[in-house]
Structures are given as structure tokens and as C-alpha cells.
Design a protein around this motif. Structure first.
Motif, PDB file in Angstrom:
ATOM      1  N   LYS A 103      10.456   8.460   9.131  1.00 33.00           N
ATOM      2  CA  LYS A 103       9.540   8.042  10.186  1.00 33.00           C
ATOM      3  C   LYS A 103      10.319   7.874  11.479  1.00 33.00           C
ATOM      4  CE  LYS A 103       7.101   4.887   7.813  1.00 33.00           C
ATOM      5  NZ  LYS A 103       6.663   4.023   7.017  1.00 33.00           N
ATOM      6  N   ILE A 105       9.755   6.112  15.276  1.00 28.70           N
ATOM      7  CA  ILE A 105       8.871   5.306  16.115  1.00 28.70           C
ATOM      8  C   ILE A 105       9.476   5.239  17.515  1.00 28.70           C
ATOM      9  CG2 ILE A 105       7.775   3.052  16.414  1.00 28.70           C
ATOM     10  CD1 ILE A 105       8.614   2.748  13.281  1.00 28.70           C
ATOM     11  N   ARG A 118       2.697  11.452  23.425  1.00 29.25           N
ATOM     12  CA  ARG A 118       1.655  11.630  22.423  1.00 29.25           C
ATOM     13  C   ARG A 118       1.062  13.041  22.493  1.00 29.25           C
ATOM     14  NH1 ARG A 118      -2.190   9.321  19.074  1.00 29.25           N
ATOM     15  NH2 ARG A 118      -4.206   9.963  19.856  1.00 29.25           N
ATOM     16  N   LYS A 122       1.217  15.964  19.522  1.00 29.26           N
ATOM     17  CA  LYS A 122       0.074  16.768  19.082  1.00 29.26           C
ATOM     18  C   LYS A 122       0.404  18.246  19.188  1.00 29.26           C
ATOM     19  CE  LYS A 122      -3.999  14.151  18.876  1.00 29.26           C
ATOM     20  NZ  LYS A 122      -4.874  13.338  19.706  1.00 29.26           N
ATOM     21  N   TYR A 126       3.704  17.109  15.053  1.00 33.46           N
ATOM     22  CA  TYR A 126       4.576  16.167  14.344  1.00 33.46           C
ATOM     23  C   TYR A 126       3.742  15.100  13.639  1.00 33.46           C
ATOM     24  CZ  TYR A 126       8.447  18.191  16.876  1.00 33.46           C
ATOM     25  OH  TYR A 126       9.379  19.060  17.372  1.00 33.46           O
ATOM     26  N   ARG A 127       3.941  14.960  12.346  1.00 36.35           N
ATOM     27  CA  ARG A 127       3.149  13.983  11.600  1.00 36.35           C
ATOM     28  C   ARG A 127       3.948  12.710  11.311  1.00 36.35           C
ATOM     29  NH1 ARG A 127      -1.484  15.296   9.905  1.00 36.35           N
ATOM     30  NH2 ARG A 127      -1.391  13.712   8.274  1.00 36.35           N
ATOM     31  N   ASN A 128       5.229  12.749  11.544  1.00 34.58           N
ATOM     32  CA  ASN A 128       6.043  11.577  11.207  1.00 34.58           C
ATOM     33  C   ASN A 128       6.586  10.854  12.445  1.00 34.58           C
ATOM     34  OD1 ASN A 128       7.690  13.657  11.909  1.00 34.58           O
ATOM     35  ND2 ASN A 128       9.186  13.350  10.265  1.00 34.58           N
ATOM     36  N   VAL A 129       5.960  11.092  13.584  1.00 32.59           N
ATOM     37  CA  VAL A 129       6.380  10.412  14.816  1.00 32.59           C
ATOM     38  C   VAL A 129       5.223   9.570  15.341  1.00 32.59           C
ATOM     39  CG1 VAL A 129       7.322  10.701  17.130  1.00 32.59           C
ATOM     40  CG2 VAL A 129       7.759  12.417  15.410  1.00 32.59           C
ATOM     41  N   GLU A 130       5.520   8.371  15.731  1.00 35.19           N
ATOM     42  CA  GLU A 130       4.509   7.479  16.295  1.00 35.19           C
ATOM     43  C   GLU A 130       5.054   6.882  17.582  1.00 35.19           C
ATOM     44  OE1 GLU A 130       1.621   5.764  15.145  1.00 35.19           O
ATOM     45  OE2 GLU A 130       1.492   6.319  13.028  1.00 35.19           O
ATOM     46  N   PHE A 131       4.160   6.638  18.508  1.00 32.34           N
ATOM     47  CA  PHE A 131       4.601   5.999  19.748  1.00 32.34           C
ATOM     48  C   PHE A 131       3.819   4.724  19.970  1.00 32.34           C
ATOM     49  CE2 PHE A 131       5.491  10.494  20.236  1.00 32.34           C
ATOM     50  CZ  PHE A 131       6.820  10.451  20.614  1.00 32.34           C
TER      51      PHE A 131
END
Lengths: 275, 61
Positions: A103, A105, A118, A122, A126-131
Motif C-alpha cells: 500500500k 499512502i 488523484r 486514475k 493504480y489500485r494500491n495508492v491512496e491520497f
């Protein structure tokens, strides 16, 4: 610290505003001017062509001072937090390294940067990145929850650096790594530069002496921080850079003084472990 | 924000757990909602998929 200091409360606001502009314009902000491209700078800082080509267009704003060593050390499945994630460049590179079970972050306090990163996430699928919107002095992450903290030329912008390192220490798991790159100085800045907002936002007057930087990491609890890489900031950029020239002009520095100033700026990569 | 992130995030001020309220969710993530810290009595909004976990005094408006 000697010299005229800028009001700490104002600092955050002006850093936010400054980088919001960069986010919207697609930027260069920190140490690079409009005449040089983001990818040219990134190459100079040690990123490979592959790194640069791998991320969505627009993620690399050319703002960092370079953190490729930290990225190279990441392992599959690790949880990584990027302090001051900006356009998301390092987050996306980290995401490929930690794989789908890992993951990443990204934390940034500038809403405009988050919108941008963000969008880039998209675009790149990327499915394993969050902001998340957050302040690096007040990390919104639980204790002992992260394997690696990375940060690329951001901590110099924080008025309370010890607090940033202490927060990093708190959220890291035991044995977790802090791997940051940043701008430090080897000689105190001229007083004339210390009061300049432009110099602060440009990652200059917030920079502290290299020894003090390492001492702070130790004070936060980290064991034996090591400087794993050190480069003189590309003076060629600084000399031709519009914002550097503007800083010099504002502060009334001669060309020689500006050169001397440039020579005292280092980009360092530091690695430390929560022991 | 993806649900699985809930075990990592916390209140930026007191570091306590946050209670999630979902107003809109698509197949990937929570798009609109809030994260409440009971101790601080503050709702951190989730807008456009991004949780705003800046300390309360930095929230605009």
C-alpha cells in the motif's frame, strides 16, 4: 536560529498557496525554472528514464530533490507513506515496487495537489495508492502502522521539523525505515534571504544546517541516521533559474553572493531506522 | 478512499479511531462521507474520494 524569521503560522499558508499554484499550472516550483523540463531535472536527480516513463503524465512536477535510493529499497507487500506527495510521482513509483499486496499512502496539505495526484492515480490505474489531505506535523495514521516513510524535498518546508520526524517515528512499525531526501545547507543563509517568502516556498530559507537536520532525526528517536547520498544542488539550474534570480534580486545579493549561496545548498538522502 | 485503509488512519490530533459514515460509494471506494472522531467531536469530510484529515483549525469555511 539567527536572522529574521517568518511568522510560523503564515508559513504554512504561504507554502500551501505557493504549491497550489504549481499544482494548477503543472509547474516547476522548487529549484527549477520554466526553461527546463521536469523530466530533465528528474534525470539529473538520479531517476532513470524508466522511472520517468512509468508514471502518468503530469505526476512528475519536477519539484523534488530526488529519492531514487529509497524507492529501490522497497519490498513487495510493504506499507509506504509519502510525506508531501505532491503530484504523486514517488507514490506511483513506490506502488509498482510494493505490488498489489502493498500500500502507498500519500499525504499532502494542498487540496490542488491532491486533486492532481488523484487524477493521475486514475489515469495510471493504480489500485494500491491512496491520497489524503493531511499535515505532516499531524499525521493521520495510527501508531506502528507503516513500514517505510519516504519524503522528497518537503520537510524543509515544515516550520516544526522535529515534530515531523517525531510523527514519522510514531507511525512507523518497529524496525520501520525513514528514507527521506531534502535540502539542507552547509553555511547559514544570508539574513537578507531568511525573510523572503519566495525563498521559503522555493525550499531555501526553511532549510536548516545538515548537522541540525540529522540531530533532529536522532532526537525524534531514530537510531543512527545515515546520509546515504549527497549532491550539490544543480547550480547550473540555480544560475539560470528565474525564481533563484528573483530571490537574489529581492534580497539584494550580488551574483557572487548568489553563487556562494548556491554552493552552500545540498540535497541529501537520509536513511534511519526505528530501532 | 478504500475501506481497507480504515485500519491505518486515525484522528490527526488525538490519534484515536475514527467512525466512518458513507454517503456515496462506488465499486472501488468511498466517494463521499465522513470520518468522525468522537473524542475531538469533529467530522473529517471525505469528498471526491479524498479524506480531509487536516487538523480542524486548517479546515476552510
Amino acid at each position: 536560529m539567527k536572522g529574521k524569521k517568518i511568522d510560523e503560522a503564515k508559513v504554512k499558508k504561504m507554502v500551501r498557496d505557493g504549491y497550489a499554484k504549481v499544482a494548477v499550472s503543472g509547474g516547476c516550483g522548487c529549484g527549477c525554472g520554466p526553461q527546463c523540463t521536469s523530466s530533465a531535472i528528474s534525470k539529473e536527480l538520479g531517476y532513470s528514464e524508466k522511472d520517468i516513463g512509468e508514471v502518468p503524465e503530469g505526476a512528475n512536477l519536477g519539484l523534488g530533490c530526488g529519492n531514487p535510493i529509497a524507492l529501490a529499497s522497497l519490498k513487495k507487500g510493504e506499507v509506504v507513506m509519502d510525506l508531501g506527495s505532491g503530484g504523486g510521482f514517488d507514490c506511483f513509483l513506490a506502488a509498482s515496487r510494493v505490488g498489489k499486496n502493498g500500500k502507498v499512502i500519500g499525504v499532502d496539505m494542498t487540496p490542488e495537489m491532491l486533486d492532481r495526484s488523484r487524477m493521475n492515480a486514475k489515469k495510471g490505474g493504480y489500485r494500491n495508492v491512496e491520497f489524503r489531505l493531511g499535515e505532516i506535523e499531524n499525521l493521520p495514521a495510527a501508531d506502528n502502522s507503516v513500514d517505510v516513510i519516504i519524503s522528497n524535498c518537503v520537510i524543509n518546508l515544515a516550520p516544526d521539523k522535529l515534530r515531523v520526524f517525531s510523527e514519522a517515528f510514531r507511525v512507523l512499525k518497529p524496525g520501520g525505515r525513514l528514507m527521506v531526501s531534502d535540502i539542507v545547507i552547509t553555511r547559514p543563509l544570508p539574513e537578507k534571504v531568511m525573510g523572503s517568502v519566495r525563498a521559503y516556498v522555493g525550499c531555501l530559507s526553511g532549510a536548516i544546517m545538515k548537522d541540525d537536520y540529522l540531530k533532529m532525526i536522532r532526537s525524534a528517536g531514530f537510531r543512527s541516521p545515515r546520509v546515504v547520498g549527497e549532491t550539490q544542488y544543480p547550480v547550473s539550474y540555480m544560475k539560470n533559474d528565474e525564481s533563484a534570480k528573483a530571490i537574489g534580486k529581492e534580497a539584494g545579493l550580488t551574483e557572487k553572493e548568489l553563487e556562494r549561496l548556491g554552493a552552500s545548498i545540498l540535497s541529501i538522502r537520509v536513511s534511519a531506522v526505528k530501532g | 478512499m478504500r475501506r481497507q485503509l480504515m485500519d491505518i488512519i486515525c484522528c490527526p490530533v488525538c490519534k484515536g479511531d475514527l467512525a466512518l459514515t458513507v454517503n456515496k460509494e462506488d465499486k472501488d471506494e468511498i466517494v463521499e462521507g465522513s470520518l468522525r472522531c468522537g473524542k475531538c467531536a469533529f467530522d473529517y469530510p471525505i469528498e471526491d474520494g479524498i479524506p480531509n484529515l487536516l487538523p480542524p483549525e486548517m479546515h476552510k469555511k
